[in-house]
Structures are given as C-alpha cells and as structure tokens.
Design a protein around this motif. Sequence first.
Motif, PDB file in Angstrom:
ATOM      1  N   GLY A 140      53.210  39.023  71.789  1.00 22.77           N
ATOM      2  CA  GLY A 140      51.801  38.877  71.440  1.00 22.77           C
ATOM      3  C   GLY A 140      50.868  38.897  72.625  1.00 22.77           C
ATOM      4  N   ASN A 141      51.330  39.423  73.754  1.00 22.01           N
ATOM      5  CA  ASN A 141      50.471  39.538  74.937  1.00 22.01           C
ATOM      6  C   ASN A 141      49.835  40.922  74.951  1.00 22.01           C
ATOM      7  OD1 ASN A 141      51.265  36.955  75.997  1.00 22.01           O
ATOM      8  ND2 ASN A 141      53.208  37.909  76.583  1.00 22.01           N
ATOM      9  N   VAL A 142      48.507  40.952  74.922  1.00 17.75           N
ATOM     10  CA  VAL A 142      47.785  42.230  74.915  1.00 17.75           C
ATOM     11  C   VAL A 142      47.803  42.805  76.317  1.00 17.75           C
ATOM     12  CG1 VAL A 142      45.594  43.370  74.437  1.00 17.75           C
ATOM     13  CG2 VAL A 142      46.314  41.438  73.038  1.00 17.75           C
ATOM     14  N   LEU A 179      49.673  48.841  56.199  1.00 22.77           N
ATOM     15  CA  LEU A 179      50.390  50.105  56.370  1.00 22.77           C
ATOM     16  C   LEU A 179      51.905  49.898  56.431  1.00 22.77           C
ATOM     17  CD1 LEU A 179      48.013  51.707  59.028  1.00 22.77           C
ATOM     18  CD2 LEU A 179      48.265  52.404  56.634  1.00 22.77           C
ATOM     19  N   ASP A 180      52.367  48.673  56.074  1.00 21.75           N
ATOM     20  CA  ASP A 180      53.793  48.326  56.030  1.00 21.75           C
ATOM     21  C   ASP A 180      54.470  48.363  57.395  1.00 21.75           C
ATOM     22  OD1 ASP A 180      53.927  47.755  53.329  1.00 21.75           O
ATOM     23  OD2 ASP A 180      54.228  49.857  52.793  1.00 21.75           O
ATOM     24  N   ASN A 181      53.707  48.246  58.444  1.00 23.84           N
ATOM     25  CA  ASN A 181      54.296  48.133  59.780  1.00 23.84           C
ATOM     26  C   ASN A 181      54.262  46.650  60.156  1.00 23.84           C
ATOM     27  OD1 ASN A 181      55.046  48.260  62.475  1.00 23.84           O
ATOM     28  ND2 ASN A 181      53.900  50.136  62.875  1.00 23.84           N
ATOM     29  N   ARG A 182      55.224  45.895  59.617  1.00 21.83           N
ATOM     30  CA  ARG A 182      55.182  44.436  59.735  1.00 21.83           C
ATOM     31  C   ARG A 182      55.502  43.964  61.157  1.00 21.83           C
ATOM     32  NH1 ARG A 182      54.847  41.687  55.054  1.00 21.83           N
ATOM     33  NH2 ARG A 182      56.004  39.900  55.846  1.00 21.83           N
ATOM     34  N   ASP A 183      56.260  44.759  61.899  1.00 20.41           N
ATOM     35  CA  ASP A 183      56.566  44.360  63.273  1.00 20.41           C
ATOM     36  C   ASP A 183      55.302  44.337  64.130  1.00 20.41           C
ATOM     37  OD1 ASP A 183      59.243  44.045  62.706  1.00 20.41           O
ATOM     38  OD2 ASP A 183      59.781  46.080  63.315  1.00 20.41           O
ATOM     39  N   LEU A 184      54.528  45.422  64.056  1.00 26.02           N
ATOM     40  CA  LEU A 184      53.284  45.464  64.818  1.00 26.02           C
ATOM     41  C   LEU A 184      52.279  44.443  64.289  1.00 26.02           C
ATOM     42  CD1 LEU A 184      52.450  49.187  65.703  1.00 26.02           C
ATOM     43  CD2 LEU A 184      52.698  47.261  67.264  1.00 26.02           C
ATOM     44  N   ALA A 185      52.265  44.258  62.969  1.00 27.45           N
ATOM     45  CA  ALA A 185      51.365  43.252  62.389  1.00 27.45           C
ATOM     46  C   ALA A 185      51.676  41.877  62.966  1.00 27.45           C
ATOM     47  CB  ALA A 185      51.500  43.242  60.869  1.00 27.45           C
ATOM     48  N   CYS A 186      52.958  41.547  63.043  1.00 24.69           N
ATOM     49  CA  CYS A 186      53.381  40.263  63.586  1.00 24.69           C
ATOM     50  C   CYS A 186      52.924  40.106  65.037  1.00 24.69           C
ATOM     51  CB  CYS A 186      54.897  40.142  63.485  1.00 24.69           C
ATOM     52  SG  CYS A 186      55.569  38.639  64.227  1.00 24.69           S
ATOM     53  N   GLN A 187      53.075  41.155  65.826  1.00 24.29           N
ATOM     54  CA  GLN A 187      52.684  41.088  67.234  1.00 24.29           C
ATOM     55  C   GLN A 187      51.177  40.875  67.389  1.00 24.29           C
ATOM     56  OE1 GLN A 187      54.258  44.658  69.025  1.00 24.29           O
ATOM     57  NE2 GLN A 187      56.338  44.207  68.332  1.00 24.29           N
ATOM     58  N   TRP A 188      50.387  41.554  66.550  1.00 28.65           N
ATOM     59  CA  TRP A 188      48.936  41.398  66.653  1.00 28.65           C
ATOM     60  C   TRP A 188      48.476  40.043  66.130  1.00 28.65           C
ATOM     61  CZ3 TRP A 188      46.149  43.706  69.942  1.00 28.65           C
ATOM     62  CH2 TRP A 188      46.425  45.004  70.348  1.00 28.65           C
ATOM     63  N   TYR A 189      49.156  39.506  65.110  1.00 33.74           N
ATOM     64  CA  TYR A 189      48.812  38.150  64.650  1.00 33.74           C
ATOM     65  C   TYR A 189      49.083  37.136  65.765  1.00 33.74           C
ATOM     66  CZ  TYR A 189      48.366  39.737  59.771  1.00 33.74           C
ATOM     67  OH  TYR A 189      47.964  40.348  58.613  1.00 33.74           O
TER      68      TYR A 189
END
Length: 577
Positions: A140-142, A179-189
């Motif tokens: 989760g580090n931008v 968009l069902d990309n839960r891995d990226l969603a998790c990282q952005w959350y």
Amino acid sequence: MRNSNFGFPRIPPTSSAAAEPSPKRRRIGEATDPPPEMREEALERLRGVVRDCAGKHLYKSATFLADKVAAATGDPCDVYMLAQALFLGRQFRRALHLLNNSRLLRDLRFRFLAAKCLEELKEWHQCLLMLGDAKVDEHGNVLDQDDGSDIYFDKDAEVHEINIKSALCFLRGKAYEALDNRDLACQWYKAAVKADPLCYEALECLVDNYMLTCEEESELLSSLQFGKEDGWLSAFYSCLITKHEKEYLVEAKFKELEQEACSISSLSSGETMKNNIDVLACKAEYYHQSGEYQKCFQLTSSLLERDPFHLKSTLVHLATAMELGHSNDLYLLACNLVKDYPQKALSWFAVGCYYYCIKKYDQARRYFGKATGLDGTFPPAWIGTGIAYAAQEEGDQAMAAFRTAARLFPGCHLPTLYMGMQYVRMHNFKLAEQFFTQAKSICPSDPLIYNELGVVAYNMKEYRKAVQLFELTLDHTSSSLNEMWEPTLVNLGHALRKLKEYQKAVSYYEKALTLPTKSLSAFAGLAYTYHLMDNFEAAINYYHKALWLKPDDQFCTDMLTYALESICQSTARRRIV
C-alpha cells in the motif's frame, strides 16, 4: 411551423393608440446604464446561501445560485462550488462537462470530483484515466511520481479535511474492485488508509470484504500514523480487527478505547464512547466469533432497539438468531428488511437464514443465491449457499460455492475450513488436512481449525497428535468453555480413551456433561470408558442415560446388554467364592 404558444390562444396585437409609450417607461433599445458589479459582500452572501441550500437538499436552488456566482467571478472556488451543486443534484454529465471545460483538472479537487462523476456513471476505465497514472506496491505504499503538475488550491483547509490523496487512492480502489481486480483494489485501499487513517471507508472495505489475513490486518494497523489526538481511533481500529483473541485481551482493548475517548468526549469519562453503537457492534461480533451466542443476541437486540437500521448490528443479529434457532425473530427481521431495503443483499440473505433455520434448504439456497446476484461481494451469502448445499449432502455444489468464496475473499478462512470439512465427510483426510492447514495460515487464532485438525489426526489413528490438537483448541478459546466447545471436550475424551488414559478421559467427558448440550456422544463415551475400567454399575447408568436421548442407538443397546451380562457374571463369581 409549430405554434410557439404551446396551445394557448394567441393574444391579439395591441392597437397603435394603446401602444403609445408612457414617458416614465423605458423604450426597448433605449440606452441603459450597465448593471452595477456585485459587491463582495453580496457574493459572499450568495455563497453562504448556496452552502445552506446544499445542506437543506435544495439542489436546484443551489445550482441556480452557484451558477450566477461562478458567472460573476470566474473564480476556481466558485466553479468548484457549482460543480459540487450539480453533483449533489445528480446532474453528473453536466458536472463532468463543466469540470472538463474549466481547464482546472490539475487541481486535485477538480480531478477527484470529475472521477466521482464517472464513478456514478459506472464508467470505471474513464474514472481511472481521470485519476491519472500511479503505482502502488503490495504493502500500500504509493510510488511517488509527482512531476509538480498537480496543484491543490485549498491548502489552508487540509488540517480539517480528509487528505485529498487518501480520497483519490480510495476511489482507485473502488474502481479496481468494480473491474474485479481485487488485488489492486486491496493495495489502493491500504494506500488510502495509510495516507490518512481517518479514511474509515477504506479500512471497512478491507475488513468487511476479507481482503486481508489476520496477520496482514495487524501489520497494516501497526503501520498507520495516527495524529496525537487520534488515539481513540487507533483503539477503535484495534477493536475492529479483533476476532479470536482471549477475552481478557479484548476487554483490555475496549477499556483502552474508553480511556482514549476522553480526548474527544465532553464528559469526564469515556461513557459516551463506551455506549457508542459502532463500538458495541464490534463487541457483539466478537461474542459471535467466540460462540457466546446468547450474550451476543441480547446485545444485538438492544442495539437494534436503539437503531433498527444499523446494518452491521443487523448482520450479526441474523447470524446469532440462526445459531440459536430463533425462527420467529428471523422471520420478522427478514420481512422488515425486504420492505425497507429490497435492493440490498442483506435483506434476501435474512430470508435465506429464516428458511435455513426451519430446515427448508431449497428455499434457503434460492434466497442466498438472490443475495449473491444483488451483490457478488457479500461474503455471508456465498458461505450460506455452501452450507445449505452441504446440509442436503450435495457436496459438489457446496464445494463450488466455497471455492468461489475463497477466491473472492482471500482473507476469510471459513470457506477453506468448510472445504476441509467436506473432505472429512468424504474420508479424504489427507486433502482435508491440507485445507485446514491453509485455513490456519489465514487465521491462526481460530480454535475451530485446531479441532478439525484433531479430528483428522484421530481418524488417521494418530491419537497422541489428536490429543495435542484438541488441547490446543481449548487453549485458543477466547472465553470460558461454552456449548460450542462441547464436541471438542468429547473428542478429547475419545482420544484419551484410545490411549487408555481412562481417568483423564472420564474428566473430559464429565466436563462436557456440565454444559447444557449433554449430547449422546458424551454419555456413550463416558459409559464405554467406565465399561473398559470394569466399573459396570457406572457404565450401565450412563448407557441408560444415552438411550434415554436416543432409544434406538445400536452401540449403546449392545454395550448395555454386554455390561449387564458382565455384572451378572461378576456377581455370580463373587457368590461362588
């Protein structure tokens, strides 16, 4: 040509005599003085009226007035105010058009609002394009790609706002999840809550959608940088992720929350926070996880009396009522939910819970399926579907539902645990052990996992290992023993009996019989242990108690006959002697 009077009769032209202008009336086309410029006080008053209209949900009035202010000044803040009014009035296309034409999308507020418009329009790819290119790592580090082109006009207000970059990260997470990309969603959350711990929505998405394992949740919480006045928030988040810890540790966390709440409470103690409905809902969830169903039901009932529409409390109340078999409560609650929230998955999940409770599994599956159709990311409905199939011995369909749940909710160990239970039913103990081990890696503090591993070891005749696992189960229970752990006590008694440690076995059977359940297995196991110890009178007594629960039990019937014969032979031998 179409009549421009919209169907009304045309007014006849006025005669020339009547058309003579009055000397006091200004003629059309006559030169006029330009209107005076709006003074700053008048503009500020209009801005205040716009804000008040938005607060009173008079969005058309807010839009009308904001449009006039923006036209008069052209100030970016006034343009943004107009776009906000349009957004609140659900004129998303118009708001987006205004923002695009403003040429102020370098300002993060403008860009965020434009992306929110695209979110409401369900144009997720365009939403991500509007938010711009950015990279985030798995923690989760931008990765900073700031080239200095972004600006933020309202810097002075940032102290009292959610960090705009946190909001941008959260919106990226929502777009990727859609968009069902839960891995990226998790990282952005994770990036959103790291950018600003006050962004509660991001943490709620991570926790409620089971995107993180227990260990990952703890790591995320420890990495957050709370402000010096936000100790209460840190304590609340700690309570939120508490699942299977010991009761004294959990109580200590809630006590810490009450103490930290003094920093924001006008009272001298944390009583206000102690009785806050979100805090009590966390406590109710903990009681449910611990198997304290009666205590949980009483708490959620009182919470729903205070706030009948608190949905987190409602979900815990449903699960607890189903465990306790309170079908009438489930029926009433399901009816109210369907009436109030017909488009929410929770409402139809409640209907499924009612039918499951009264053992109508076909209808239960149908309504659990309706819930997943409304919201494919609602974990309880997927798990409920699998359990309903399993109750009808339809193992393949149950496994399919559990696999889907395990894929969608990688931080939830229950689908993997239930898949292992299905393999135990099929006597495929090696495969069951693999799934239980996987569940343990997700949530190592759940006692139920160790119980199931003990069952596997027992069936594989590894009795010493089974004893260790059953004892580990009891060590991991969060509170004093209750009826949920009665099978573990009985299992431990069985394993000790196999190891011929009869006295220890008897003690665990007797512990099991102190609980309200008083199962056939406990009575039969205790009777058989006494039988093996040649204590025939005690064995006969407990065989009778077991048969009182189930008169046609073949094992107890045969062993009772054998015990009676043995005691008769023993008595006859003593008489001869």
